[in-house]
Structure formats: structure tokens, C-alpha cells
Design a protein around this motif. Sequence first.
Motif, PDB file in Angstrom:
ATOM      1  N   LEU A 106       3.998   1.589  -1.280  1.00  0.00           N
ATOM      2  CA  LEU A 106       4.658   1.808  -2.627  1.00  0.00           C
ATOM      3  C   LEU A 106       3.556   2.105  -3.582  1.00  0.00           C
ATOM      4  O   LEU A 106       3.978   3.002  -4.446  1.00  0.00           O
ATOM      5  N   GLU A 107       2.300   1.620  -3.549  1.00  0.00           N
ATOM      6  CA  GLU A 107       1.401   2.142  -4.438  1.00  0.00           C
ATOM      7  C   GLU A 107       1.278   3.485  -4.287  1.00  0.00           C
ATOM      8  O   GLU A 107       0.752   4.319  -5.232  1.00  0.00           O
ATOM      9  N   SER A 108       0.913   3.981  -2.909  1.00  0.00           N
ATOM     10  CA  SER A 108       0.685   5.308  -2.726  1.00  0.00           C
ATOM     11  C   SER A 108       1.861   6.397  -3.038  1.00  0.00           C
ATOM     12  O   SER A 108       1.887   7.565  -3.733  1.00  0.00           O
ATOM     13  N   ALA A 109       3.097   5.710  -2.993  1.00  0.00           N
ATOM     14  CA  ALA A 109       4.079   6.670  -3.529  1.00  0.00           C
ATOM     15  C   ALA A 109       4.294   6.735  -5.127  1.00  0.00           C
ATOM     16  O   ALA A 109       4.935   7.718  -5.178  1.00  0.00           O
ATOM     17  N   ALA A 110       3.715   5.758  -5.736  1.00  0.00           N
ATOM     18  CA  ALA A 110       3.777   5.855  -6.949  1.00  0.00           C
ATOM     19  C   ALA A 110       2.878   7.022  -7.666  1.00  0.00           C
ATOM     20  O   ALA A 110       3.062   7.522  -8.705  1.00  0.00           O
ATOM     21  N   ASP A 111       1.985   7.288  -6.793  1.00  0.00           N
ATOM     22  CA  ASP A 111       0.980   8.343  -7.314  1.00  0.00           C
ATOM     23  C   ASP A 111       1.443   9.744  -6.905  1.00  0.00           C
ATOM     24  O   ASP A 111       0.710  10.956  -7.247  1.00  0.00           O
ATOM     25  N   LYS A 144       6.085  14.003  -9.594  1.00  0.00           N
ATOM     26  CA  LYS A 144       7.621  14.322  -9.625  1.00  0.00           C
ATOM     27  C   LYS A 144       7.875  15.746  -9.596  1.00  0.00           C
ATOM     28  O   LYS A 144       7.129  16.407 -10.294  1.00  0.00           O
ATOM     29  N   GLN A 194       0.707  -1.241   0.067  1.00  0.00           N
ATOM     30  CA  GLN A 194      -0.013  -0.014   0.098  1.00  0.00           C
ATOM     31  C   GLN A 194       0.838   1.288   0.026  1.00  0.00           C
ATOM     32  O   GLN A 194       0.635   2.284  -0.800  1.00  0.00           O
TER      33      GLN A 194
END
Length: 63
Positions: free
Chosen positions: A39-44, A47, A37
Amino acid sequence: MDIQGAGSSGASGSALEIKALQLAKSQQERDGRATLQLLESAADVPKVTSANSAIGSNVDTFA
């Protein structure tokens, strides 16, 4: 001397070991789900980019 007590405590010790392993497994599964969870939230996260591409291109390497 009562020898039966030793045998019965071994059986209960085995049951406790199984319960401890089950608890450890469920904790690892919770940790894994929390990690996914995160990692998935960090992908959102968008940049950050600067309008000036020269910023940060020079790195001072002298101590």
C-alpha cells in the motif's frame, strides 16, 4: 489396556496446537507487513493525467 498413552498424546496434541497457532500468527504478521508495504509503495505511484481532459469523459452505455 494402556490409558496413560491417551493422556500423554493429549498433552503433545496441545503443544502441537499451540505451535500451529504461533505459526499462524507469525504468518499473519508477515502478511500484514507485506500488505502495508504494498500500500505504501502504491501511494508513491504518480497519477497519469492527460493533456486533453475530454478524453474518457464520454462513456458508451449501449450494449
